[in-house]
Every structure is written in structure tokens, then in C-alpha cells.
Design a protein around this motif. Sequence first.
Motif: not given
Length: 326
Positions: A277-299
Motif C-alpha cells: 500500500q502506497a504511503s501517500d494518499a494520492v498514490s494509494a487512491a491510484h492503486q486501490l481499485f486495481a489492487v482489489l481487482r488483482e487480488l480478486d483475480a488471484c481467487g
Amino acid sequence: MKLAAEAPGTIERGVEQLRAGALVALPTETVYGLAADALNEAAVARIYAAKGRPSEHPLIVHVASRSQVGDYAATVPEFAQRLIDAFWPGPLTLILPRRPGVAAAAAGGQDSIGLRCPSHPVARALLEAFGGGLAAPSANRFGRVSPTTAAHVEEEFGPELMVIDGGPCAVGIESTIVDCTRGAPVLLRPGQITAEQIEAACGRPLAAALPQAAPRASGTLESHYAPRARVRLLSTAQWHQKIQALSDLAPAANATVGLWSQQEPRPLPPGLVWRRQASDAVSAAHQLFAVLRELDACGVEEIWVEPPPAGTSWDGVRDRLQRAAA
Ligand code: TXA
Ligand code: MG
């Protein structure tokens, strides 16, 4: 089908589709949108049908320039004009009184209208070439995580839909929404533009939201933006403890848990997929939904998330995580 935004003819094909009443997915600086001609009722109905979204949940109308506000809004309070001057084009949506008889279907029957002028060059090119307003909710099925890449949109709707690929979205969470129909600005949805920035630009404090009086806003439903896996917000101490318990179990053949935290778990137990998780809010927002989808895709069955630090710059990320976990 995915079409590269910069390929010759892409914007023209998008405009053709929109004029024919079809849907086109487009990149914006926040998330990808599922667009239709805001004044074409049949086209707008196709958005609701594709998303599986209740038809009384209003859509945001996107415009190419400030000069189009008057086409949709009956009046613009002075503080709303200040917000337009300060933040458009950009990730801010204003709810304004709707001009009677205009874009009723897009507004989901509300007497107000959500307007946003996006800053993404591809969204702007499409809006300018189209000429009119485009109703566009996030390009995901109702209740699911918003898409921040063209591939995410294809995951949601399949290869039939025309998706203009403009690369990953810079902001990564949906626009800040300010209701300007109540005499004072009311924050309906936090985003990259913070409450403080809104107050500074308006020159007055935000008014408290009245939950029972607020217009319907699906992005404000308690459970929303949810991946398939169960999302749990866990403090660092809590996830360390749980990881210990995981390590004591027999090695799992498949990943069962995803973790999005600032600190890397060591040793990494079997069955755990970690994303930093990025330590600044702007980078974390940029990652958030892509990370949720990526982890979902890992099953994984569960996604553990370290709650973001205090501070209003994290309000947007915190809000999306709370809804994903609800
Ligand atoms: O960043 C964004 O805003 C993205 C991109 C595509 O522009 N769009 C987006 O749209 O997030 P959507 O439909 O997923 O969320 C729009 C939110 C919903 O919560 C909706 O209910 C609210 O805006 N909204 C739209 N018009 C409204 C109105 N007249 N009154 C109250 N809420 C409104
Ligand atoms: Mg949405």
C-alpha cells in the motif's frame, strides 16, 4: 472491443456510436465511464440495463466546457460557480438544480443534475467532438469496483462494448461530489479534492448532510465498490496476529488471503498474496481499485486491508474501503 485512444479514427468512431444511441466506455482522470448521449432517453436506458443499475439512481452528465452548464442547470449558486472556477476541468461533480425538461432520464427523475467537466485529454476530445453532454456512470456493473483500466471495463462488459483505451486512470477513485442545491455546499462523496479544498474555494464551511433528505446516490450506499472476496479492515497488530495463525496451518495449495498493507509481512506465509500500500494518499487512491481487482483475480477468499492513516487527504480512500468492507 478495445481501441487505442491515439489510433487514427478512434474518437470519430466513438462519436458515431454515441450519435447512433450506442454506449462507449471512455477514460477519465478518475475512473472509466460508460457513456451515452445524455439527451437520448433510449441510449441512457441502455446504461441502466448494462450496469443493472436501478433507473432512479441518477447519472453524472459530463460536459466539454463550463459554458455548457447552463444547458443542464437551471441556476448556479455563487459558491458553485467558485467551485467550477477553482476545479474544472477536474475530478469534481456538482449537483445543481436541473433545467426542467432536460436530461430527465439521465437524472433518474431527480429535479437536480450532476455535472462534471473531466480533465482527461481523451474524455475531452470525445466530448468536444460529440458536442453535447455525455451521461456516464463508472463503467462497472452495479455495486462492483470501478474500473481504472480499459481491461477492467472489458472484464465487466465483455468484448462487444467499444472501450476507448487511454491507459490507467491517474486519480483512481471517483470524483468528489458536492451537492449545490441546498443553499450551502454539502459533500456527498469524498474524492481527491478534499473537504478543506472545497471550503477554501467556496469561502464557506460545508453544511452537514441530511441522510434522509439526500437525493439517491448509489456511490453513497453503505455497501458498494465491493470485490468478490470479503474485504476486512485490520490494524497492523490484527493482521500480524492473523498471519501467525495462517502460518500455523498446513500450507495451502491456493492463495486464500490477500493483504494490502504498507509494511511487508515477513516471513510471507503460504496462501497469502501481498501488495504494498502506497504511503501517500494520492498514490494509494491510484492503486486501490486495481489492487482489489488483482487480488480478486488471484481467487483469494478474503482481502485484508490496513486502514489508511488519519487526515482528510485519505478520506476518499477510507470511504471506498469502508464501503468495500461493509
Ligand atoms: O469520477 C466519477 O464521478 C465517475 C467518472 C466516470 O466521471 N463517474 C461516477 O459515476 O462515479 P457513478 O454513476 O458511478 O456515480 C455517480 C454518483 C452516484 O452516487 C449518483 O447517485 C450521484 O453521483 N449523482 C448523480 N446525479 C445526482 C443527483 N442529481 N443527485 C444526487 N446524486 C447524484
Ligand atoms: Mg459507480
